[in-house]
Each structure stands twice: as C-alpha cells, then as structure tokens.
Design an enzyme around this catalytic site. Structure first.
Site, PDB file in Angstrom:
ATOM      1  N   GLY A  90       0.875  -1.473   0.036  1.00 41.33           N
ATOM      2  CA  GLY A  90      -0.056  -0.037  -0.090  1.00 41.33           C
ATOM      3  C   GLY A  90       1.015   1.396   0.065  1.00 41.33           C
ATOM      4  N   ARG A  91       0.407   2.347   0.245  1.00 42.33           N
ATOM      5  CA  ARG A  91       0.955   3.546   0.445  1.00 42.33           C
ATOM      6  C   ARG A  91       2.024   3.866   1.872  1.00 42.33           C
ATOM      7  NH1 ARG A  91      -1.311   8.397   0.661  1.00 42.33           N
ATOM      8  NH2 ARG A  91      -3.682   7.691   0.543  1.00 42.33           N
ATOM      9  N   GLU A  94       5.808   3.921   1.756  1.00 42.31           N
ATOM     10  CA  GLU A  94       6.614   5.335   1.363  1.00 42.31           C
ATOM     11  C   GLU A  94       7.103   6.044   2.428  1.00 42.31           C
ATOM     12  OE1 GLU A  94       4.108   7.086  -1.719  1.00 42.31           O
ATOM     13  OE2 GLU A  94       3.213   8.078  -0.082  1.00 42.31           O
ATOM     14  N   CYS A 120       4.135  -6.428  -2.513  1.00 38.26           N
ATOM     15  CA  CYS A 120       3.798  -5.067  -3.199  1.00 38.26           C
ATOM     16  C   CYS A 120       4.529  -3.990  -3.105  1.00 38.26           C
ATOM     17  CB  CYS A 120       2.322  -4.732  -2.980  1.00 38.26           C
ATOM     18  SG  CYS A 120       1.265  -3.673  -4.088  1.00 38.26           S
ATOM     19  N   HIS A 121       4.051  -2.772  -2.409  1.00 41.86           N
ATOM     20  CA  HIS A 121       5.053  -1.749  -2.266  1.00 41.86           C
ATOM     21  C   HIS A 121       5.906  -1.797  -0.876  1.00 41.86           C
ATOM     22  CE1 HIS A 121       2.385   0.128  -5.170  1.00 41.86           C
ATOM     23  NE2 HIS A 121       3.452   1.103  -5.292  1.00 41.86           N
ATOM     24  N   TYR A 140       5.466  -4.679  -6.580  1.00 42.02           N
ATOM     25  CA  TYR A 140       4.745  -4.116  -7.475  1.00 42.02           C
ATOM     26  C   TYR A 140       5.251  -3.463  -8.797  1.00 42.02           C
ATOM     27  CZ  TYR A 140       0.653  -1.447  -9.519  1.00 42.02           C
ATOM     28  OH  TYR A 140      -0.293  -0.887 -10.283  1.00 42.02           O
TER      29      TYR A 140
END
Length: 204
Positions: A90-91, A94, A120-121, A140
C-alpha cells in the site's frame, strides 16, 4: 499455547487493506502470535487502510478501507523475540521507510537470515534498508526500478505468484496471497497437514 512462535508485522496508515488484513488473519489461523505494529503508535491504536484495485486503468484505483487495530506497541518491539517479519504494502511503506528504526528492524531480520515476507510496495522498505543487493525478488511493477537501483534482480511475475530467495519471500500484490503465505510458511518451517476428513493440522 505455550512457546507460540511470533511474527512481527509492519504496517501503517493507508496500508493496502487486503495486504494487512489477510496475511495477519492467515498467520494467526495456523497458530502464530502476530504482533502488528506501526511507528509512533501503540497497542489499541488503529491505522487507516486503503483498497487498491485493478479496474482497467493505467494504474490501480484507491478507495477507503477498514480501520485496522494494532495489537502491539512499536516501541516495545524486541526483534530477537520473533521468528519472522512481514511487511505490508500500500502507501504506508513510502513513509515507513523514512523511519530509521523500521530500517534497523528490517536489516536485523535479513542479516540474521530470519524469514522475511514483503508484498507489493512493502519492498520499498527492503530497498531503503539496502538489503536486496544480489537478491532475486518481485514487487508491484512500479517498484521494479527501485529494486534494480538497490542492487537486486527484479522478477517480473504474475500478480498471483511469489518469489522465494533464501529467507526472503515477495509477491507483486494481494492476488498472490495464497502462494505468498504458503511459501512464507515453508520458509518458517511450518507444516500444514490436511487429513482425510478435510481438517487441517498446523505445526508451527
């Protein structure tokens, strides 16, 4: 259960909903004690999740997900207590990768060859921790260039797949959960036996 094996699970605000909820529940289901944590949050706090979906656009769409309640306090983590590490996507990654303690935790598991699963992320935390040099892993697709820049070999595999390289298990996105967690359990040394009456018995 005495001597329950423990998993540390890193997540954060606007983590992908499935990528936190599903692996957490799957690992608990087979008998692991899973400590879900987020920097600067404590047991009982929540993180907001986001639902990422693939609906024909050039990138994923994002919608509000659930509020996920953390069951452990990040500042209380003692890395030597855990048998493995899971990093949700997800976000959240980051900004989580800006936290030096998160990077130190990630390096500990990789340097001690303990099982690590990232999806993923979530791989952004691995690249920021500089632990992918010489390793084969997936992520991802938009994170693929980061993997290469960090010295890893990016494996372009279907979203339903997972890549295993020693202690490291990675998958591109939540459609790969079944294989992702199955491979992670194998790396952890867990054994799942299905009896004749279709009942599962797990040894962790």
């Amino acid at each position: 259960m005495e001597n329950t094996r423990k998993i540390l699970f890193l997540t954060g605000d606007f983590t992908e909903d499935y990528e936190t909820m599903v692996p957490f529940q799957m690992l608990e289901m087979v008998g692991y004690e899973v400590h879900t944590v987020c920097p600067d949050k404590k047991k009982g706090d929540t993180v907001k999740t986001a639902i990422h979906d693939f609906e024909g656009d050039q990138t994923y769409t994002e919608k509000p997900g659930h509020n996920f309640q953390l069951n452990y306090t990040f500042s209380d983590v003692n890395v030597s207590d855990y048998d493995g590490l899971v990093i949700a996507g997800g976000r959240a990654p980051e900004y989580l990768r800006l936290n030096q303690k998160v990077l130190e935790i990630t390096r500990y598991f990789m340097e001690h060859n303990k099982p690590v699963a990232a999806i993923c992320h979530g791989i952004q935390i691995l690249t920021a921790a500089r632990v992918v040099t010489g390793r084969k892993l997936t992520a991802y697709p938009a994170v693929g260039p980061e993997v290469e820049l960090a010295g890893g070999t990016y494996m372009d595999v279907p979203a339903t797949d997972a890549v295993v390289d020693g202690n490291l298990v990675t998958s591109p996105a939540w459609p790969g959960h079944a294989k992702f967690i199955r491979e992670f359990l194998q790396v952890l040394g867990a054994k799942i036996e299905i009896g004749q009456n279709a009942t599962a018995e797990a040894t962790v």
